[in-house]
Design a protein around this motif. Sequence first.
Motif, short mmCIF file in Angstrom:
data_model
loop_
_atom_site.label_atom_id
_atom_site.label_comp_id
_atom_site.label_asym_id
_atom_site.label_seq_id
_atom_site.Cartn_x
_atom_site.Cartn_y
_atom_site.Cartn_z
N VAL A 1 4.87 5.78 8.44
CA VAL A 1 4.17 5.19 7.30
C VAL A 1 4.51 3.71 7.26
N ASP B 1 -0.62 6.50 3.28
CA ASP B 1 -0.30 6.60 4.71
C ASP B 1 0.06 5.26 5.33
N GLY B 2 0.13 4.23 4.51
CA GLY B 2 0.66 2.96 5.00
C GLY B 2 -0.27 1.78 4.85
N ARG C 1 -6.32 9.56 8.01
CA ARG C 1 -5.32 9.06 7.08
C ARG C 1 -5.96 8.12 6.07
#
Length: 444
Positions: free
Chosen positions: A88, A153-154, A205
């Motif tokens: 992440v 998810d980042g 994602r």
Amino acid sequence: MIQTSSPTTLADALVTAREAACLTQEDLAERSGVSVRAIRNLETGHTSRPRKQSLLLIAKALGLPPEEVGRLMRRPGAERQQPPPGLVPAELPAAPRHNLVGRKAHVDSLRAHLSATEHGDTGRPAVVVGPPGAGKTSLILEAAHGVRDRFPDGQVFVDLHPGAASTPLTPDEIVPRVLRSLGAGPAAGHPEEAAARLRDALSRRRVLVVLDNADSEAQVRPLLVDGSRSAVLVAARRELPALTAQFRRHIGVLGDGDALQVLEDLLGPARTGAERSAASLVLRFCGRLPLALHIAGLWLSARPHRSLRDLADRLTQEQDRLRFLHIGDLSLEASVAACHSSLPAPVRGALQRLRTVNGDFDADDMVTHVTPSRGLAADLLDELIDRQMVHAVGPTADGRLLYRLHDAVRQYVAYGPVGSRHPDRVAGQIWLPRQAVDSGRKEA
């Protein structure tokens, strides 16, 4: 009330609860603040990874008691799939505060657009365009930090043309760079395979990709995935017209009130108010550019014994302004030089010829000073506008449309880089004429 005697899914539970409350999807959307589209996707099971906050808002609007809310959050379909541990990314640099005065409306609109992607409004990159020193990077970072929780998810950050690099990143370099951040490094093979893997990673994602210093649509296009719940936010040095359906925001110089606010935030209203006429000169000499104003304010805040009049006097001579608008690692000249270096040779040549034009110019001046071909002159003018070197200033009384070089761009092309004019200057220091140095030595 949700029936708990049978192992119903989240979608079934939401439909049952809404119908028990005698609400339509539109009624529930109005009560909860969650969009009709999001509610529809939840009730049909099309949202595989619902946001906890959305579910809580819906539960509150339905009037569910706490124990029912807890059971709702545990229903099959409510669990958010977690990415593999350690994959992440959280790459966003700190958002500089100095270029955000007067930009709240832009920040709010960008955050609203990025937040809408969670409800299926995907495939539209958010693009911020503006001249050198206008604060594009600050704006996109401020917007990005405000929506980090919506991208669990980042967040990936890529500078597409770092200051130390002579050339911008190509799409074939950008794709593996983002894949590495997502922990899905490309397999050996053709670049198209890496691009496919990136599309797959982004579609599975919810990732925010932030791109700084974009110079072409080709750098952005590999990151756009229809149907994805990821989002792309771009600071561009030029218009990107081939990116269809983009959410575009253009920023320029500040109004007088906001420009003064930048100085007041750094120096205090008492200090600027005591020298209002000198402050007005500083605003004008800085061209009301956020970066230039911040540099000027920092210079003064580090020198409480110096007056605003001292700074205004230093900036009076146009050929010296870029030299003085530099402190530490902040430099207006560096910002302009980075944009200038990426220009095609014909566009740089057009700029050099336009430096001889006094004040505003029109299409006829392009023919006189740049090229005798009217078609080529029009094309070069369009390119200069797209690349944020020139802006329109409105028609004259007789209907002629006038254009103007951005102030910092005009100073750069008119007088050249500071280092080329002042070889005695040491990086990070104020240059002094040779005779002043010699005089100082004699006095010592």
